[in-house]
Design a protein around this motif. Structure first.
Motif, PDB file in Angstrom:
ATOM      1  N   ARG A 102       0.816  -1.220   0.000  1.00 50.35           N
ATOM      2  CA  ARG A 102       0.000   0.000   0.000  1.00 50.35           C
ATOM      3  C   ARG A 102       0.847   1.266   0.000  1.00 50.35           C
ATOM      4  O   ARG A 102       0.411   2.314  -0.489  1.00 50.35           O
ATOM      5  N   ALA A 103       2.065   1.156   0.533  1.00 50.97           N
ATOM      6  CA  ALA A 103       2.934   2.337   0.629  1.00 50.97           C
ATOM      7  C   ALA A 103       3.626   2.664  -0.693  1.00 50.97           C
ATOM      8  O   ALA A 103       4.244   3.728  -0.818  1.00 50.97           O
ATOM      9  N   ARG A 104       3.525   1.771  -1.685  1.00 51.88           N
ATOM     10  CA  ARG A 104       4.200   2.015  -2.953  1.00 51.88           C
ATOM     11  C   ARG A 104       3.547   3.178  -3.703  1.00 51.88           C
ATOM     12  O   ARG A 104       2.333   3.401  -3.616  1.00 51.88           O
ATOM     13  N   GLU A 105       4.369   3.898  -4.442  1.00 48.97           N
ATOM     14  CA  GLU A 105       3.881   5.065  -5.175  1.00 48.97           C
ATOM     15  C   GLU A 105       2.821   4.657  -6.198  1.00 48.97           C
ATOM     16  O   GLU A 105       2.971   3.671  -6.918  1.00 48.97           O
ATOM     17  N   GLY A 106       1.747   5.421  -6.233  1.00 44.90           N
ATOM     18  CA  GLY A 106       0.694   5.171  -7.211  1.00 44.90           C
ATOM     19  C   GLY A 106      -0.330   4.149  -6.794  1.00 44.90           C
ATOM     20  O   GLY A 106      -1.243   3.840  -7.571  1.00 44.90           O
TER      21      GLY A 106
ATOM     22  N   ALA B   2      -1.587   1.945  -9.735  1.00 51.01           N
ATOM     23  CA  ALA B   2      -0.386   1.381 -10.352  1.00 51.01           C
ATOM     24  C   ALA B   2      -0.371  -0.140 -10.227  1.00 51.01           C
ATOM     25  O   ALA B   2       0.025  -0.846 -11.163  1.00 51.01           O
TER      26      ALA B   2
END
Length: 288
Positions: free
Chosen positions: A86-90, A94
């Motif tokens: 969940r913390a990943r960009e987008g 994405a």
């Protein structure tokens, strides 16, 4: 070697991402260490906002890493892993784009902006690698492709989308070649090997794509064959359950061309050498 592999029940990929098996019954660790919260596949998919098939594809591609399995053998996912995703960009768009797929030549051709016959030729000649398959009611294999990969191919190889086929492709077409099953198996095995560092599990992955006679030649010890069978990966998500359709899918799981069989057999021999050096079929440490 994991001794408990001999006691593991067979779990299909569909079962892994279906019913939530409930709370983890394992005892909490001693001391100050906090027990990691483990969720079943269905609940983990919901927390990431993914449909069941999208979540299965994310696990297959290594975008979501599975945690320790439940005693039943079903996959579990640590809450910390879900938080990492969940913390990943987008997120979440994405992630959804990474697991988006299309099935069949018509849908794939639509993504590339070409005709279905050209798409089929590109796929049969090995330029487009399937990420999965399903078997339709006519027992025909419908190949599944990642949408993002098709778009990437169109951007990198625009010349392949127009004009005449290159000489190599014309030779393959005249020979009636179809590289889709072989290229899919290579991808499938590679993804499975990336998900484990255990030498016996890696050997089991390689053994799972070899015909039975080849496995018996490579592994003459019946006890080792039992261990490899217990550690074998379940059929991929989407593998049909009905017997007639499953028979079609089962054929896709096994290497067929002699050079492909030889490659997996050689790889299995190498993997077994390392696994036997680490431990034997009883789980004891091997000689150093």
């Amino acid at each position: 070697m994991k001794v408990e592999a001999l006691e593991r029940a067979s779990v299909s990929a569909d079962e892994e991402f279906g019913e939530d098996p409930g709370p983890d019954p394992r005892p909490e660790p001693r001391g100050d260490a906090r027990p990691q919260e483990l969720l079943g596949g269905l609940r983990a998919a919901g927390e990431l906002g993914l449909r069941r098939g999208e979540f299965a594809r994310a696990v297959q591609l290594g975008l979501v890493r599975a945690g320790p399995r439940a005693p039943s053998g079903a996959a579990r996912f640590a809450r910390a892993e879900l938080e990492r995703v969940r913390a990943r960009e987008g997120f979440p768009q994405a992630l959804r784009e990474q697991v988006e797929t299309v099935a069949g030549a018509d849908a794939g051709a639509g993504v590339l902006g070409i005709g279905p016959s050209r798409f089929t030729r590109l796929a049969r000649c090995g330029h487009l690698i399937p990420v999965g398959y399903r078997v339709n009611r006519y027992r025909a294999v419908v190949w599944i492709y990642l949408t993002a990969e098709l778009r990437e191919f169109a951007a990198k190889e625009p010349g392949m989308l127009t004009g005449a086929a290159p000489p190599e492709d014309r030779e393959l077409v005249l020979a009636g070649a179809d590289l889709r099953p072989r290229r899919w198996r290579g991808r499938h095995v590679g993804l499975l090997l990336r998900r484990t560092a255990d030498p016996w599990e890696r050997a089991a992955v390689l053994a799972s794509v070899l015909p039975g006679p080849e496995v018996r030649l490579a592994v003459p010890d019946p006890a080792e064959r039992i261990v490899l069978a217990a550690l074998a990966p379940p059929p991929p998500y989407g593998h049909p359950q009905a017997p007639a359709a499953a028979a079609v899918g089962d054929r896709l799981l096994l290497a067929e061309p002699p050079d492909e069989v030889h490659w997996y057999r050689t790889s299995l021999d190498f993997a077994l050498t390392g696994a036997r050096g680490q431990s034997n079929s009883t789980g004891e440490r091997g000689p150093t």
